[in-house]
Design an enzyme around this catalytic site. Structure first.
Site, short mmCIF file in Angstrom:
data_model
loop_
_atom_site.label_atom_id
_atom_site.label_comp_id
_atom_site.label_asym_id
_atom_site.label_seq_id
_atom_site.Cartn_x
_atom_site.Cartn_y
_atom_site.Cartn_z
N THR A 122 0.83 -1.21 0.00
CA THR A 122 0.00 0.00 0.00
C THR A 122 0.87 1.26 0.00
O THR A 122 0.56 2.24 -0.69
CB THR A 122 -0.94 -0.01 1.21
N LYS A 189 1.69 -3.90 14.66
CA LYS A 189 1.35 -2.57 14.13
C LYS A 189 -0.03 -2.13 14.63
O LYS A 189 -0.24 -0.97 14.98
CB LYS A 189 1.39 -2.58 12.60
#
Length: 278
Positions: A122, A189
C-alpha cells in the site's frame, strides 16, 4: 536472558522461548545489537520450528512496544478501526476503504507495509502520487485523523521499529509465509495503534501467500486469537485470490482504480470487497 546464539539454538532445536527471551531478541533487533545473520537465523528457526500461541503473543507484544504506542483523545474511544490484508496482486482495497470508513465517522490510523514477496505494498502505491509522504510522526497522525479521519503511514524509528527490520529481512530470507511471523508483524502494528476494532482480509489461492483455504483459515484463527488477547475486537474474512483484484495492476494504476471506486465506479469485485470489509 541467554545470549542470542543460545536462543537461536534453542528455537532451532524445537524448544519454546520464554517471554523474557523473546523480549531480549526483539530488543536486540531494535537497538541494533543483533547481527543481521543472527536475525536471519532466528527467522528461519521460527519458520521451520514454529511458535505456540503464547510465544506468538509474546513476540507480538514485544514488537508492538519496541517503539511508541499511539495515544488518542478520549472522545475517539470506540471509533478507532483498521483493516489489514495478507496481500495479493491488484489489492488496492485499503486506498478506498480507509477514506470510506472515515466518511462514516470512523478514525482509521492505518500503519501499513511495503510489497512483500509478489504482493504489492500500500505504501508503494501511495508513493506513486508525487510528493506523498508515508512517514509521519504520531503528532502528525493525530492532526490528520482530526482533520480528515484517516491516514496511511509506514513503520518508522518511532512506530514499531522492530517490525521494520524484521519485515525487510523476511523478504530476503524466504520466511515470508511463517504463520507466527505474519501474525506478529500484522498485529504488532495494530496493537501500537490502540484500536477498538480490526477486520482482516485473509486471502487464499494461487496468487496468495497461502494457496489453500484451510491454511488461510489457520492464519485467520491465529490472528483473531492473538488480536483478542491484545484487547482488540478482531474479525477475519477469507477471500479468494486466484486472479488479480480489479483490473489495474501497478502502483499508479491501482491508485487511479481506487479513486474510481471511491467515486462509485471501478470494477465490481473491488467494490464488493471494500463494502464487505467495511
Amino acid at each position: 536472558p541467554s545470549p542470542l546464539p543460545t536462543l537461536i539454538r534453542k528455537k532451532r532445536d524445537g524448544e519454546r522461548l520464554e517471554d523474557a527471551e523473546i523480549r531480549s531478541f526483539v530488543r536486540g533487533v531494535t537497538e541494533g545489537t543483533a547481527q543481521q545473520g543472527q536475525i536471519g537465523a532466528m527467522l528461519m528457526a521460527v519458520r521451520l520450528r514454529g511458535m505456540d500461541a503464547a510465544e506468538t503473543l509474546a513476540l507480538t507484544r514485544a514488537m508492538a512496544t519496541s517503539g511508541r504506542t499511539l495515544a488518542w483523545p478520549p472522545a475517539w474511544h470506540g471509533q478507532l478501526v483498521d483493516k489489514h490484508s495478507t496481500g495479493g496482486v491488484g489489492d488496492k482495497v485499503s486506498l478506498a476503504l480507509a477514506p470510506a470508513l472515515a466518511a462514516c465517522g470512523c478514525k482509521v490510523p492505518m500503519i501499513s507495509g511495503r510489497g512483500l514477496g509478489h504482493t504489492g505494498g500500500t505504501l508503494d502505491k501511495l508513493e506513486a502520487i508525487p510528493g506523498f509522504r508515508v512517514s509521519q510522526s504520531p503528532e502528525e497522525m493525530q492532526h490528520t485523523l482530526a482533520r480528515v479521519g484517516c491516514c496511511i503511514v509506514g513503520q518508522s524509528a518511532e512506530l514499531v521499529p522492530a517490525d521494520r527490520v524484521l519485515y525487510g529481512l523476511r523478504d530476503v530470507t524466504a520466511t515470508v509465509d511463517s504463520l507466527p511471523l505474519i501474525t506478529a508483524s500484522i498485529l504488532s502494528k495494530k496493537a501500537a495503534e490502540r484500536l477498538s476494532a480490526l477486520v482482516l482480509d485473509v486471502k487464499f489461492g494461487e496468487a496468495a501467500l497461502y494457496p489453500t483455504q484451510e491454511s488461510a483459515r489457520e492464519l485467520a484463527r491465529s490472528l483473531v486469537e492473538v488480536g483478542a488477547h491484545l484487547g482488540i475486537r478482531t474479525a477475519a474474512l477469507l477471500t479468494r485470490m486466484e486472479q488479480p483484484l480489479g483490473r489495474a495492476v501497478g502502483n499508479a494504476l491501482e491508485v487511479l482504480e481506487a479513486l474510481e471506486c471511491l467515486q462509485g465506479g471501478g470494477p465490481a469485485d473491488l467494490r464488493h470487497l471494500v463494502t464487505a470489509l467495511g
